[in-house]
Design an enzyme around this catalytic site. Structure first.
Site, PDB file in Angstrom:
ATOM      1  N   ALA A  16       0.970  -1.467   0.068  1.00  0.00           N
ATOM      2  CA  ALA A  16      -0.009   0.007  -0.008  1.00  0.00           C
ATOM      3  C   ALA A  16       0.766   1.237  -0.277  1.00  0.00           C
ATOM      4  O   ALA A  16       0.704   2.472  -0.838  1.00  0.00           O
ATOM      5  CB  ALA A  16      -1.052   0.004   1.166  1.00  0.00           C
ATOM      6  N   SER A  65       8.815  -3.102  -0.630  1.00  0.00           N
ATOM      7  CA  SER A  65       8.171  -3.764  -1.741  1.00  0.00           C
ATOM      8  C   SER A  65       8.393  -5.032  -2.021  1.00  0.00           C
ATOM      9  O   SER A  65       8.530  -5.636  -3.216  1.00  0.00           O
ATOM     10  CB  SER A  65       8.303  -2.684  -3.106  1.00  0.00           C
ATOM     11  N   CYS A  86       3.116 -12.468  -0.074  1.00  0.00           N
ATOM     12  CA  CYS A  86       2.328 -13.670  -0.814  1.00  0.00           C
ATOM     13  C   CYS A  86       3.097 -14.951  -1.519  1.00  0.00           C
ATOM     14  O   CYS A  86       2.712 -16.009  -1.625  1.00  0.00           O
ATOM     15  CB  CYS A  86       1.299 -13.110  -1.872  1.00  0.00           C
ATOM     16  N   VAL A 124       8.497   4.736  12.570  1.00  0.00           N
ATOM     17  CA  VAL A 124       7.687   5.723  12.884  1.00  0.00           C
ATOM     18  C   VAL A 124       7.148   5.508  14.346  1.00  0.00           C
ATOM     19  O   VAL A 124       6.421   4.463  14.488  1.00  0.00           O
ATOM     20  CB  VAL A 124       6.588   6.163  11.882  1.00  0.00           C
ATOM     21  N   TRP A 140     -21.150 -27.437 -21.020  1.00  0.00           N
ATOM     22  CA  TRP A 140     -21.875 -26.662 -19.716  1.00  0.00           C
ATOM     23  C   TRP A 140     -20.807 -26.269 -18.753  1.00  0.00           C
ATOM     24  O   TRP A 140     -20.490 -27.294 -17.837  1.00  0.00           O
ATOM     25  CB  TRP A 140     -23.188 -27.351 -19.252  1.00  0.00           C
TER      26      TRP A 140
HETATM   27  C1  LIG Z   1       2.345 -15.825   3.923  1.00  0.00           C
HETATM   28  C2  LIG Z   1       1.545 -14.836   3.172  1.00  0.00           C
HETATM   29  C3  LIG Z   1       0.828 -15.132   2.111  1.00  0.00           C
HETATM   30  C4  LIG Z   1      -0.086 -14.418   1.429  1.00  0.00           C
HETATM   31  N1  LIG Z   1      -0.724 -14.549   0.295  1.00  0.00           N
HETATM   32  C5  LIG Z   1      -1.200 -13.531  -0.354  1.00  0.00           C
HETATM   33  C6  LIG Z   1      -2.279 -14.057  -1.450  1.00  0.00           C
HETATM   34  O1  LIG Z   1      -1.925 -15.220  -2.084  1.00  0.00           O
HETATM   35  N2  LIG Z   1      -2.878 -13.010  -2.097  1.00  0.00           N
HETATM   36  C7  LIG Z   1      -2.958 -11.870  -1.589  1.00  0.00           C
HETATM   37  O2  LIG Z   1      -3.912 -11.180  -1.931  1.00  0.00           O
HETATM   38  N3  LIG Z   1      -2.601 -11.524  -0.205  1.00  0.00           N
HETATM   39  C8  LIG Z   1      -1.769 -12.540   0.310  1.00  0.00           C
HETATM   40  N4  LIG Z   1      -1.103 -11.979   1.387  1.00  0.00           N
HETATM   41  C9  LIG Z   1      -1.492 -10.666   1.973  1.00  0.00           C
HETATM   42  C10 LIG Z   1      -0.549  -9.754   1.715  1.00  0.00           C
HETATM   43  O3  LIG Z   1       0.883 -10.107   1.831  1.00  0.00           O
HETATM   44  C11 LIG Z   1      -0.924  -8.464   2.425  1.00  0.00           C
HETATM   45  O4  LIG Z   1      -2.202  -8.154   2.065  1.00  0.00           O
HETATM   46  C12 LIG Z   1      -0.095  -7.193   2.006  1.00  0.00           C
HETATM   47  O5  LIG Z   1       1.002  -7.407   2.164  1.00  0.00           O
HETATM   48  C13 LIG Z   1      -0.677  -5.805   2.702  1.00  0.00           C
HETATM   49  O6  LIG Z   1       0.174  -5.021   2.314  1.00  0.00           O
HETATM   50  P1  LIG Z   1       0.513  -3.623   3.050  1.00  0.00           P
HETATM   51  O7  LIG Z   1       1.308  -2.723   2.399  1.00  0.00           O
HETATM   52  O8  LIG Z   1      -1.092  -3.180   3.631  1.00  0.00           O
HETATM   53  O9  LIG Z   1       1.086  -4.141   4.619  1.00  0.00           O
HETATM   54  P2  LIG Z   1       2.169  -4.971   4.804  1.00  0.00           P
HETATM   55  O10 LIG Z   1       2.791  -5.640   3.794  1.00  0.00           O
HETATM   56  O11 LIG Z   1       2.262  -5.590   6.383  1.00  0.00           O
HETATM   57  O12 LIG Z   1       3.377  -3.801   5.092  1.00  0.00           O
HETATM   58  C14 LIG Z   1       3.471  -2.909   5.990  1.00  0.00           C
HETATM   59  C15 LIG Z   1       4.837  -2.208   6.148  1.00  0.00           C
HETATM   60  O13 LIG Z   1       4.813  -1.416   7.242  1.00  0.00           O
HETATM   61  C16 LIG Z   1       6.033  -1.536   7.860  1.00  0.00           C
HETATM   62  N5  LIG Z   1       5.793  -0.840   9.070  1.00  0.00           N
HETATM   63  C17 LIG Z   1       4.712  -1.067  10.112  1.00  0.00           C
HETATM   64  N6  LIG Z   1       4.669  -0.243  11.277  1.00  0.00           N
HETATM   65  C18 LIG Z   1       5.762   0.942  10.928  1.00  0.00           C
HETATM   66  C19 LIG Z   1       6.090   1.914  11.445  1.00  0.00           C
HETATM   67  N7  LIG Z   1       5.566   2.408  12.669  1.00  0.00           N
HETATM   68  N8  LIG Z   1       7.313   2.674  10.731  1.00  0.00           N
HETATM   69  C20 LIG Z   1       7.690   2.154   9.945  1.00  0.00           C
HETATM   70  N9  LIG Z   1       7.483   1.104   9.148  1.00  0.00           N
HETATM   71  C21 LIG Z   1       6.277   0.392   9.659  1.00  0.00           C
HETATM   72  C22 LIG Z   1       6.176  -2.930   8.083  1.00  0.00           C
HETATM   73  O14 LIG Z   1       7.519  -3.449   8.307  1.00  0.00           O
HETATM   74  C23 LIG Z   1       5.629  -3.470   6.880  1.00  0.00           C
HETATM   75  O15 LIG Z   1       6.998  -3.650   5.788  1.00  0.00           O
HETATM   76  C24 LIG Z   1      -0.173 -12.978   2.079  1.00  0.00           C
HETATM   77  C25 LIG Z   1       0.516 -12.830   3.502  1.00  0.00           C
HETATM   78  C26 LIG Z   1       1.276 -13.730   3.898  1.00  0.00           C
HETATM   79  C27 LIG Z   1       1.847 -13.137   5.039  1.00  0.00           C
END
Ligand SMILES: Cc1cc2nc3c(=O)[nH]c(=O)nc-3n(C[C@H](O)[C@H](O)[C@H](O)COP(=O)(O)OP(=O)(O)OC[C@H]3O[C@@H](n4cnc5c(N)ncnc54)[C@H](O)[C@@H]3O)c2cc1C
Length: 456
Positions: free
Chosen positions: A13, A41, A45, A82, A438
């Protein structure tokens, strides 16, 4: 003067938001992104497939490196957490985790993309050596390193959700005897229990020992402090290692401490543009927010990468002064364990009851290709439709290779609020190597329509 954008969280995100904003208005923005971990990045998954051996190098799970982001113009601060948000002053406080140095950074736009945190049960022995999580690339590396260094025969996976079953496959492929322990009546509680039972049976057929309605009580360790057994209400399972796949919760500690609104699901509340409710210049997306379920109308926490990437894109547009919205989700997800594919979209029966729908369900057993075609395999499709109107409410598929992505037809039907009557006429592709004449979705729609006519 350039507007200042601060991004908290350097994965799907956060970095999608930063990259999108940069693409649209790079010259007018100064973007600072903070990531507390060692990777940016990255694809969580991909971890189960990396552990399984399908992907040979964790570098391949990184979509864009820190250097590439910096070269593009993002001031990315790795290993920097943060620690506080001052919403009135418009600034964040962050700590460099290696040097301990604390910095403050002012913003015109703040993007909170802190993701989710894995649930770790507070049970005796949970922190013992040999108990692994699988949230980050570091977790995956620790597990792989252990598998390479120590001869292991048995593994216990705690949690039979999609991460649990994907990790069960990864461990089976390392030649381990795998037990999956879950306290629910069936694995994959993202399916109805009758479809979960099909997954259960198929997993047993793959040689995986699945123990349902079994609550873990603790982890027993040997003299070296390493896990040697998992204690449950139904007995003790000796093991060489444990993988935890119990689920995640939105990571909202920063947001909560700053007084930002959280919903019933625990996620940060946002509007359609992913602006945090009540805030002019704070945005949030990914696993830390709740989203609207377009079928039930309720707010839910659906932590998936597919949504996190879209959220980032929407936030990037809005931060850049354009207009974009994220309308919500219909609850589509797909997974696999060995050659068994598992997919769902929409509501489960329990969700439909909770939302107050009266419904009918049908289940159809069919094949992935024409019955006579080499390699054709079994699949089951379950559809749920509103009893009065015939509107599709949900779909689930369990089957062998070639089954799962058929769920996308149902996802599009849900998105467009189609009825099963509409669905019976869908122009779906057919040739013997791809489908019976089908299509199973058409057969299930027809059967659901007949049941609705009977019920009304
Ligand atoms: C094993 C596994 C398999 C998955 N398989 C799938 C799949 O097949 N399909 C699918 O759609 N989704 C899958 N997911 C889910 C997917 O990985 C997550 O939904 C996605 O990574 C979310 O992205 P995000 O950026 O919201 O959060 P995250 O990927 O959790 O990233 C958040 C980041 O913020 C950082 N952070 C947090 N707090 C702070 C702070 N205070 N200061 C600085 N940095 C901070 C963390 O270190 C992290 O790197 C899987 C997840 C896992 C664990």
């Amino acid at each position: 003067m350039a507007e200042r954008v601060v991004v908290v969280g350097g994965d799907a995100a956060g970095m999608s938001a930063a990259s999108q904003a940069l693409r649209l208005r790079g010259d007018d923005l100064r973007i600072v992104a903070f990531e507390r971990g060692r990777h940016v990045s990255y694809s969580a998954c991909g971890i189960p497939y990396w552990v399984a051996g399908d992907v040979d190098d964790d570098a391949r799970l990184v979509a864009r490196s820190a250097e590439e982001h910096r070269k593009a113009g993002i001031d990315l601060r790795m290993r920097t957490e943060v620690e506080g948000l001052d919403l009135d002053a418009g600034r964040v406080t962050a700590r460099d985790l290696d040097s301990g140095r604390v910095v403050t950074e002012a913003y015109d736009h703040l993007v909170i993309a802190t993701g989710a945190v894995p649930i770790r049960p507070r049970l005796p022995g949970v922190d013992a050596a040999g108990v692994f999580g699988v949230q980050t690339l570091d977790d995956g590396a620790a597990l792989l390193d252990d598998l390479r260094r120590r001869p292991a025969k048995r593994a216990v996976v705690v949690g039979g959700g999609y991460i649990g079953v994907e990790m069960a496959e990864a461990l089976v492929r390392h030649g381990l005897e795998v037990t999956v322990v879950d306290r629910a009546p069936q694995p994959m509680t993202t399916l109805d229990p009758d479809m979960g039972a099909k997954v259960h049976e198929a997993m047993e057929g793959l040689g995986i020992d699945v123990r349902t309605e079994t609550a873990v009580e603790g982890f027993e360790t040997g003299g070296d402090g390493r896990v040697r057994a998992v204690a449950t209400a139904a007995g003790t399972f000796e093991t060489d290692l444990v993988v935890l796949g119990i689920g995640v919760a939105p990571n909202t500690a920063l947001a909560r401490d700053a007084g930002l609104p959280l919903g019933d699901s625990g996620g940060i509340r946002t509007d359609m543009q992913l602006r945090v409710v009540g805030q002019e210049r704070v945005w949030s997306g990914g696993d830390c927010v709740e989203v609207r379920h377009l079928v039930s109308g309720q707010h839910v926490h659906v932590p998936l990468g597919t949504h996190a990437n879209k959220h980032g894109r929407v936030i990037g547009h809005n931060v850049a002064g354009e207009y974009a919205t994220f309308p919500g989700v219909v609850g589509t997800a797909v997974s696999k364990v060995c050659d068994l594919e598992i997919a769902r979209t929409g509501l489960l029966e329990k969700d439909a009851r909770a939302a107050g729908f009266s419904y009918v369900t049908v289940t159809v057993d069919a094949t992935t290709k024409a019955g006579y075609f080499p390699g054709t395999a079994e699949l089951s499709v379950k559809l749920m439709a509103e009893r009065r109107t015939g509107r599709l409410l949900g779909a689930q598929i369990v089957g062998r290779e070639g089954s799962a992505k058929r769920i996308d037809v149902a996802a599009v039907a849900l998105w467009n609020q189609m009825t099963v009557t509409d669905m019976t006429s869908l122009d779906l592709a057919y040739a013997p190597p791809f489908s019976p004449v089908w299509d199973p979705i058409l057969v299930a729609s027809r059967k659901a329509l007949a049941k609705i006519r009977e019920a009304n």
